[in-house]
Design a protein around this motif. Structure first.
Motif, mmCIF file in Angstrom:
data_model
loop_
_atom_site.group_PDB
_atom_site.id
_atom_site.type_symbol
_atom_site.label_atom_id
_atom_site.label_comp_id
_atom_site.label_asym_id
_atom_site.label_seq_id
_atom_site.Cartn_x
_atom_site.Cartn_y
_atom_site.Cartn_z
ATOM 1 N N GLY A 28 0.666 -1.143 0.035
ATOM 2 C CA GLY A 28 0.014 0.067 -0.135
ATOM 3 C C GLY A 28 0.934 1.145 -0.003
ATOM 4 O O GLY A 28 2.148 1.171 0.130
ATOM 5 N N GLU A 42 -4.097 1.688 -1.074
ATOM 6 C CA GLU A 42 -3.414 1.628 -2.512
ATOM 7 C C GLU A 42 -4.278 2.716 -3.055
ATOM 8 O O GLU A 42 -5.177 2.817 -3.334
ATOM 9 C CB GLU A 42 -3.263 0.439 -3.120
ATOM 10 C CG GLU A 42 -2.621 0.703 -4.369
ATOM 11 C CD GLU A 42 -1.153 0.671 -4.415
ATOM 12 O OE1 GLU A 42 -0.664 1.061 -5.449
ATOM 13 O OE2 GLU A 42 -0.544 0.415 -3.508
ATOM 14 N N LEU A 67 -2.723 -7.448 0.200
ATOM 15 C CA LEU A 67 -3.980 -6.578 0.870
ATOM 16 C C LEU A 67 -4.955 -7.425 1.748
ATOM 17 O O LEU A 67 -5.512 -6.974 2.594
ATOM 18 C CB LEU A 67 -4.326 -5.500 -0.142
ATOM 19 C CG LEU A 67 -3.336 -4.614 -0.408
ATOM 20 C CD1 LEU A 67 -4.056 -3.945 -1.382
ATOM 21 C CD2 LEU A 67 -3.255 -3.560 0.911
ATOM 22 N N ALA A 73 -8.282 -2.881 3.941
ATOM 23 C CA ALA A 73 -7.440 -2.597 2.734
ATOM 24 C C ALA A 73 -8.533 -2.032 1.891
ATOM 25 O O ALA A 73 -9.524 -2.538 1.667
ATOM 26 C CB ALA A 73 -6.716 -3.868 2.396
#
Length: 160
Positions: A28, A42, A67, A73
């Motif tokens: 990320g 991200e 992730l 995430a």
């Protein structure tokens, strides 16, 4: 101890936060100090997303796979579905093909959240709120002071 926002040192066009530090993240572009293995976001511009899917799909797939192990995430995209369908990106890839590829990735890499924020300022706002609420949730969970339902109620009240 939970602290500052961590901005990955490889992030080429980072968001500016008052309380941020630059440091390499394993996964990320953004996380929270003390929660680096639980929270990751991200960031992708639409151009970067298209380029990644065309030229770096394996690397991106590895990142998405990693992730999946995080408590929270997300992929925050500086673009919209309307931009994709209108072909508002530099590539010969047809909009329907791009949308199909993204849809397949969304399904394959559940529970990673995909947020089409529209543009950079809105993506920054979404990223800021995601980091804030995820930090509150996981800090409270660690101290046993709130439930997920309490956090959801707080988020709904804040949005109202």
């Amino acid at each position: 101890m939970v602290g500052s926002i961590i901005v990955d040192s490889r992030e080429q066009l980072p968001y500016q936060f008052d309380n941020s530090i630059r440091r390499k993240l394993d996964v990320g572009d953004y996380s929270i100090e003390g929660l680096e293995t639980r929270i990751a976001i991200e960031r992708k511009s639409l151009e970067d997303l298209v380029g990644t899917l065309l030229r770096g799909r394996r690397r991106f797939a590895r990142e998405l796979h990693a992730l999946r192990a995080y408590s929270f995430a997300a992929v925050v995209i500086e673009g919209s579905i309307a931009d994709i369908l209108a072909g508002n990106y530099r590539s010969e890839m047809k909009p329907q093909a791009l949308l199909a590829m993204l849809t397949a990735m969304m399904l394959k890499y559940t529970p990673v959240h995909w947020i089409f924020a529209g543009d950079r300022p809105h993506a920054y706002a979404v990223t800021t709120e995601l980091l804030k609420f995820a930090t509150e949730r996981f800090t409270e969970e660690a101290h046993g002071t709130a439930t997920t339902r309490d956090t959801t109620k707080a988020a709904a009240a804040a949005a109202a």
